[in-house]
Design an enzyme around this catalytic site. Structure first.
Site, PDB file in Angstrom:
ATOM      1  N   ASP A 216       5.080   6.055   2.995  1.00  8.58           N
ATOM      2  CA  ASP A 216       5.413   4.670   2.617  1.00  8.58           C
ATOM      3  C   ASP A 216       5.616   4.509   1.115  1.00  8.58           C
ATOM      4  O   ASP A 216       6.441   3.704   0.670  1.00  8.58           O
ATOM      5  CB  ASP A 216       4.279   3.726   3.020  1.00  8.58           C
ATOM      6  CG  ASP A 216       4.289   3.385   4.494  1.00  8.58           C
ATOM      7  OD1 ASP A 216       5.383   3.144   5.041  1.00  8.58           O
ATOM      8  OD2 ASP A 216       3.196   3.341   5.092  1.00  8.58           O
TER       9      ASP A 216
ATOM     10  N   ASP B 251       5.930  -5.222   8.920  1.00  8.57           N
ATOM     11  CA  ASP B 251       7.241  -4.571   8.970  1.00  8.57           C
ATOM     12  C   ASP B 251       7.233  -3.438   9.991  1.00  8.57           C
ATOM     13  O   ASP B 251       6.870  -2.311   9.664  1.00  8.57           O
ATOM     14  CB  ASP B 251       7.621  -4.037   7.577  1.00  8.57           C
ATOM     15  CG  ASP B 251       9.092  -3.680   7.505  1.00  8.57           C
ATOM     16  OD1 ASP B 251       9.570  -2.989   8.430  1.00  8.57           O
ATOM     17  OD2 ASP B 251       9.762  -4.097   6.548  1.00  8.57           O
TER      18      ASP B 251
ATOM     19  N   HIS C 196     -26.773  -3.003 -25.036  1.00  8.00           N
ATOM     20  CA  HIS C 196     -27.929  -3.535 -25.750  1.00  8.00           C
ATOM     21  C   HIS C 196     -29.111  -3.869 -24.835  1.00  8.00           C
ATOM     22  O   HIS C 196     -30.064  -4.511 -25.254  1.00  8.00           O
ATOM     23  CB  HIS C 196     -27.549  -4.791 -26.527  1.00  8.00           C
ATOM     24  CG  HIS C 196     -26.415  -4.600 -27.491  1.00  8.00           C
ATOM     25  ND1 HIS C 196     -25.105  -4.915 -27.172  1.00  8.00           N
ATOM     26  CD2 HIS C 196     -26.373  -4.097 -28.748  1.00  8.00           C
ATOM     27  CE1 HIS C 196     -24.313  -4.647 -28.196  1.00  8.00           C
ATOM     28  NE2 HIS C 196     -25.040  -4.141 -29.168  1.00  8.00           N
TER      29      HIS C 196
ATOM     30  N   HIS D  59       8.217   6.634   9.335  1.00  8.75           N
ATOM     31  CA  HIS D  59       7.140   7.442   9.909  1.00  8.75           C
ATOM     32  C   HIS D  59       7.621   8.383  11.010  1.00  8.75           C
ATOM     33  O   HIS D  59       6.836   8.838  11.840  1.00  8.75           O
ATOM     34  CB  HIS D  59       6.025   6.518  10.412  1.00  8.75           C
ATOM     35  CG  HIS D  59       5.502   5.620   9.330  1.00  8.75           C
ATOM     36  ND1 HIS D  59       4.976   6.131   8.171  1.00  8.75           N
ATOM     37  CD2 HIS D  59       5.489   4.272   9.205  1.00  8.75           C
ATOM     38  CE1 HIS D  59       4.634   5.097   7.369  1.00  8.75           C
ATOM     39  NE2 HIS D  59       4.937   3.981   7.978  1.00  8.75           N
TER      40      HIS D  59
ATOM     41  N   HIS E  42      10.472  -0.609   9.857  1.00  7.32           N
ATOM     42  CA  HIS E  42      10.488   0.663   9.132  1.00  7.32           C
ATOM     43  C   HIS E  42       9.804   1.795   9.894  1.00  7.32           C
ATOM     44  O   HIS E  42       9.989   2.960   9.564  1.00  7.32           O
ATOM     45  CB  HIS E  42       9.799   0.494   7.764  1.00  7.32           C
ATOM     46  CG  HIS E  42       8.280   0.597   7.798  1.00  7.32           C
ATOM     47  ND1 HIS E  42       7.465  -0.350   8.366  1.00  7.32           N
ATOM     48  CD2 HIS E  42       7.435   1.552   7.329  1.00  7.32           C
ATOM     49  CE1 HIS E  42       6.186   0.006   8.237  1.00  7.32           C
ATOM     50  NE2 HIS E  42       6.134   1.165   7.614  1.00  7.32           N
TER      51      HIS E  42
END
Lengths: 192, 438
Positions: free
Chosen positions: B352, B203, B104, B211, B206
């Site tokens: 991941d 972390d 509007h 990886h 991991h």
């Protein structure tokens, strides 16, 4: 001199360009189409090293972002090379890293691997240079299915610079533009 | 809802309730109790350099406009018209004089003031009080060019909110007086709960597993170092936790990658040491390097945002920050590395997401909810230090920060207001001249 009919990339009009080889526009189009179809099968059959062989040693594999901008600012929609954070900006070594990791069995994004289907078409030969270098544009749809029920549908276009090498073609520069702003996929571990 | 007290972590055993990732009620409460209260990283000064510039971003689920007023001030405005809630801005960024609603045409200034309403006299009969109908404004503050905003009037200052996490963050974000600039972002949708991406920032357990393929390929093709378990278990750096913010730091020279990596970015030029010493002091400039980190609640690994879109849906924004002190060649290399490793196409980050997704979805299993997760790595092996601020792990590889993160989550979720949310006292020594914004 042989002259072929091609579409000028800027004006989208038909122009005549010389080619180094004695190919008609129709022959060139047919040959490139076959090249792209063969390429799509290599990708979908996961023959990534053979696929990489379709590129030159000094390759650039580039995928810019695609921004939401007002139509009157359309020149800002696709950030030019070297100005932004693209999705891909890879030379041959980085492409080799990406492909070698797939060989390891521990590239978890693709382990088990995706089922992809690349449909490539709408081939337009944009320009042919004196030395036979060809600028070509294609559109693609690529469906990716991964794991149990993850799917993504990519659409976009590619602009390639190709060179005649030993009776076939090698791509030295590929620009991939996706038709998406927020990528609707969990990762992009596949190639286009 | 009111009176619900969440106890989702047993600090003695590391038991973690996986329903925090999937429960719709918990998610709704996170939007008010965490994203409605915390200082949220939403942008960077460099995204809106000039008056009239705007950048569209999010505070949790709320779309907001980050704008630069004509006087240079920074505004953060809810991108929803006060009339019916339609959006004022649809572009990712741009420059304008005012924000006009496409429904509007209610029209707002760069500072959110309602400047114009069609038919104000004719159909609103002159009875509309425009001064009360400006766009909802958030509190805004900056640190080293990073723009934060909060909806909470009672939130502490950004400086207190960051607390001594800044002692670590300065080493990357505040190293040069020339500052940084942001490029990007990649935007994509991950089928995960936002918290799994955040706790992953501390972390390192991991890394050799998740990886492996990327690191090994980079070792073979580029000669980059491998992150083996052995290497990580011997690292001299530690995990530190302050006020909800997670930091992993590397100790120099023991953990240095010098001579081993050609491309792991420090985001700074090699020859900046003199300025860095002046700004950060000898110790921080030379003996410590900031590693992976997250800011509570949803900033991950530098300038990257995990934007909640539902219990099992997160929109990721991946920016690169480059240093104005670097040469164009160095800046370009930083951007190339950012493009290759992380983001939607990153060959590290790609590996991941399925793990985070599975961790998130474990909350859907009634059988697994009875078992619970085990975030128990390094319980009881923690310390504090006179120099390094925060709660410290005894080893580089630890889940101490994960546990602290979920304790911090409980503190926010169980608080009635900011008065119930504790802040760690600031004890660190800030050598050098670097401040919040200078």
């Amino acid at each position: 001199m042989v002259v072929v009919t091609v579409i000028d990339r800027d004006t989208q009009s038909e122009v005549f360009a010389p080619t180094a080889s004695a190919k008609s526009a129709q022959e060139l189009w047919t040959e490139l189409n076959a090249f792209y179809i063969a390429e799509a099968w290599l990708l979908d059959e996961r023959k990534l090293h053979e696929w990489l062989d379709m590129f030159t040693e000094d390759l650039l594999y580039f995928m810019p972002r695609r921004k939401n901008v007002p139509s009157r600012e359309a020149d800002r929609e696709i950030p030019p090379y070297g100005t932004d954070l693209p999705f891909f900006d890879e030379d041959r070594k980085m492409m080799l890293v990406r492909i070698q990791r797939m060989d390891s069995g521990m590239a978890w994004a693709e382990e088990p691997p995706s089922r992809t289907r690349h449909l490539v078409g709408n081939l337009v030969v944009q320009r042919v240079e004196e030395d036979g270098t060809v600028h070509a544009k294609t559109a693609f749809l690529c469906h990716r299915s991964h794991a149990e029920y993850d799917t993504a549908l990519y659409s976009g276009y590619r602009e390639d610079v190709l060179h005649p090498v030993d009776g076939t073609w090698k791509i030295s520069r590929r620009t991939i533009v996706l038709d998406v702003n927020v990528v609707l996929d969990k990762n992009m571990a596949i190639f286009f | 809802m009111a009176g619900t007290k969440y106890e989702i972590l047993d600090p003695e055993t590391g038991w973690l309730d996986p329903s925090i990732y999937t429960d719709q009620e918990i998610y709704r409460r996170e939007m008010t109790h965490i994203f409605g209260r915390a200082w949220l990283l939403i942008g960077h000064d460099s995204l809106i350099p000039n008056p009239g510039d705007f950048f569209h971003t999010y505070m949790g689920e709320d779309p907001v406009i980050l704008s630069r007023g004509s006087d240079g001030s920074v505004n953060v405005l809810l991108n929803m018209c006060r009339h019916r809630g339609a959006r004022l801005v649809r572009a990712d960024d741009g420059n304008c004089n005012s924000f006009v609603c496409s429904y509007h045409a209610w029209t707002y200034g760069l500072d959110g003031e309602l400047e114009y309403v069609p038919g104000e006299q004719e159909v609103y009969y002159g009875e509309l009080d425009r001064s009360k109908l400006g766009l909802k404004r958030a509190r805004v503050a900056t640190y080293a060019g990073l723009v934060f905003a909060t909806w909470a009037e009672d939130a502490p200052s950004l400086e207190d909110y960051l607390g001594d996490a800044r002692w670590y963050l300065d080493m990357e974000f505040n190293r040069s007086g020339k500052g940084t600039y942001a490029v990007g972002p990649h935007k994509w949708i991950q089928p995960i709960n936002w918290k799994t991406a955040v706790d992953n920032c501390s972390d390192w357990y991991h890394v050799p597993v998740s990886h492996a393929s990327a690191a090994n390929a980079m070792f073979r093709v580029l000669g980059e170092p491998r992150f083996t378990h052995d290497r990580l278990f011997q690292m001299k750096g530690r995990a530190a936790f302050v006020n909800g913010h997670q930091v992993q730091y590397f100790k120099m020279p023991e953990d240095s990658l010098a001579g081993q990596s050609k491309s792991i970015p420090t985001a700074t030029a090699e020859d900046d040491t003199a300025e860095a010493v002046e700004r950060l002091g000898e110790f921080r400039a030379k003996s410590v390097v900031l590693g992976t980190h997250s800011l509570f609640p949803n900033t991950v690994l530098g300038f990257r945002l995990a934007i909640p879109r539902g219990p099992l849906k997160t929109e990721f924004w991946h920016f690169a920050l480059a240093s104005n002190a670097d040469t164009p060649e160095q800046q370009r290399e930083v951007l190339r590395v950012h493009t290759a490793r992380n983001g939607v196409t990153g060959h590290f980050e790609a590996d991941d997401v399925d793990n985070w997704r599975q961790v998130s979805e474990s909350g859907l299993s009634g059988t697994y909810r009875e078992l619970g997760q085990r975030v128990n790595l390094g319980i009881g092996h923690t310390h504090t230090d006179d120099v390094f601020p925060g709660a410290l792990s005894d080893r580089f590889v630890s889940e101490n920060n994960h546990r602290h993160f979920y304790r911090r989550w409980e503190e926010f979720m169980n608080a009635d207001s900011w008065a119930d949310i504790p802040l760690d006292p600031q004890k660190a020594t800030y050598e050098g001249t670097a401040g919040m914004n200078e």
